[in-house]
Write a protein that holds these residues in place. Structure first.
Motif, PDB file in Angstrom:
ATOM      1  N   THR A 101      -6.293  -9.325 -13.018  1.00  0.00           N
ATOM      2  CA  THR A 101      -5.089 -10.250 -13.094  1.00  0.00           C
ATOM      3  C   THR A 101      -4.543 -10.141 -14.420  1.00  0.00           C
ATOM      4  N   TYR A 117       0.738  -1.297  -0.037  1.00  0.00           N
ATOM      5  CA  TYR A 117       0.007   0.065  -0.071  1.00  0.00           C
ATOM      6  C   TYR A 117       0.973   1.167   0.021  1.00  0.00           C
ATOM      7  N   TYR A 154      -8.029  -7.742  -0.452  1.00  0.00           N
ATOM      8  CA  TYR A 154      -7.868  -7.008  -1.702  1.00  0.00           C
ATOM      9  C   TYR A 154      -7.364  -8.138  -2.661  1.00  0.00           C
ATOM     10  N   VAL A 155      -6.534  -9.140  -2.134  1.00  0.00           N
ATOM     11  CA  VAL A 155      -6.084 -10.205  -3.070  1.00  0.00           C
ATOM     12  C   VAL A 155      -7.025 -11.148  -3.674  1.00  0.00           C
ATOM     13  N   LYS A 156      -8.080 -11.412  -2.882  1.00  0.00           N
ATOM     14  CA  LYS A 156      -9.377 -12.092  -3.371  1.00  0.00           C
ATOM     15  C   LYS A 156     -10.513 -11.440  -3.916  1.00  0.00           C
ATOM     16  N   ALA A 157     -10.506 -10.114  -4.205  1.00  0.00           N
ATOM     17  CA  ALA A 157     -11.452  -9.227  -4.657  1.00  0.00           C
ATOM     18  C   ALA A 157     -11.756  -9.998  -5.953  1.00  0.00           C
ATOM     19  N   GLU A 158     -13.065 -10.135  -6.291  1.00  0.00           N
ATOM     20  CA  GLU A 158     -13.741 -10.565  -7.687  1.00  0.00           C
ATOM     21  C   GLU A 158     -13.298  -9.428  -8.680  1.00  0.00           C
ATOM     22  N   THR A 159     -13.150  -8.232  -8.101  1.00  0.00           N
ATOM     23  CA  THR A 159     -12.947  -6.955  -9.208  1.00  0.00           C
ATOM     24  C   THR A 159     -11.561  -6.855  -9.496  1.00  0.00           C
ATOM     25  N   ARG A 160     -10.524  -7.578  -8.747  1.00  0.00           N
ATOM     26  CA  ARG A 160      -9.297  -7.325  -9.163  1.00  0.00           C
ATOM     27  C   ARG A 160      -8.836  -7.733 -10.430  1.00  0.00           C
TER      28      ARG A 160
END
Length: 199
Positions: free
Chosen positions: A113, A56, A105-111
């Motif tokens: 990749t 961050y 944050y890592v597992k967010a569906e909107t992230r």
């Protein structure tokens, strides 16, 4: 209750009751004794522990990530827990609210990749491969540098300045990475160079 309970007897009975409830509240009840007889395995015992730096801000706090799954055997690793690194000299195990929410944050569906590209004039992004993304970035850097590099100043001295591009380095990095970044950016001639720690 006996009709002939004395004041002293009542105080003894109340004291014994208070001691019993206090011991129960501190974990000395029957359920806790049965739990102590059966020792559970530590929930993170079968995980892979990886140390890293929080992504961050510029503080560069140390974190420990725990994942399940054997990458060497071709399994996909699943991140199950993140906590502050108690051995890290910066944060000594503490994390701010943003660092504490890293797993979400890592597992967010909107992230995102995969790289995405929006063509000029288009109103939507399209997914492209990493090779395509890096080729586009390299081409943009080369074209801009070729068009705008100032090789000599007004006095005729060689300066090799590239003033139309800038570079913002990450602060959560090692001294060696910072040194390599500095060398690459300055060798390109970029004048506008700063670090996230000052932002």
């Amino acid at each position: 209750m006996s009709a002939n309970l004395t004041r002293r007897g009542f105080l003894k009975l109340a004291g014994a009751g208070m001691a019993a409830t206090s011991l129960g509240a501190m974990g000395f009840g029957a359920a806790e004794a049965a739990e102590a007889a059966h020792v559970r395995a530590f929930k993170l015992a079968a995980t892979t522990e990886t140390r890293n730096i929080c992504t961050y801000c510029s503080v560069a706090c140390g974190i420990i990530m725990y994942s399940k799954g054997d990458l060497a055997a071709g399994e996909k690793a699943e991140l199950i827990h993140i906590e502050g690194d108690a051995d890290h000299p910066v944060n000594r195990g503490t994390l701010c609210p943003k660092g504490s929410a890293l797993k979400d944050y890592v597992k967010a569906e909107t992230r995102l990749t995969k790289p995405r590209y929006r063509a000029p004039g288009s109103d939507k992004f399209q997914e492209i491969s990493w090779d395509e993304a890096l080729d586009k970035i390299a081409r943009a850097i080369k074209d801009d540098r070729d068009a705008n590099l100032i090789e000599k100043n007004a006095a005729g001295l060689t300066v090799n300045r590239w003033t139309t591009a800038g570079f913002l380095a990450a602060s959560a990095t090692t001294n060696e990475t910072a040194w390599a970044t500095w060398k690459v950016v300055r060798s390109l001639g970029i004048v506008g160079f700063d670090n996230q720690a000052r932002v």
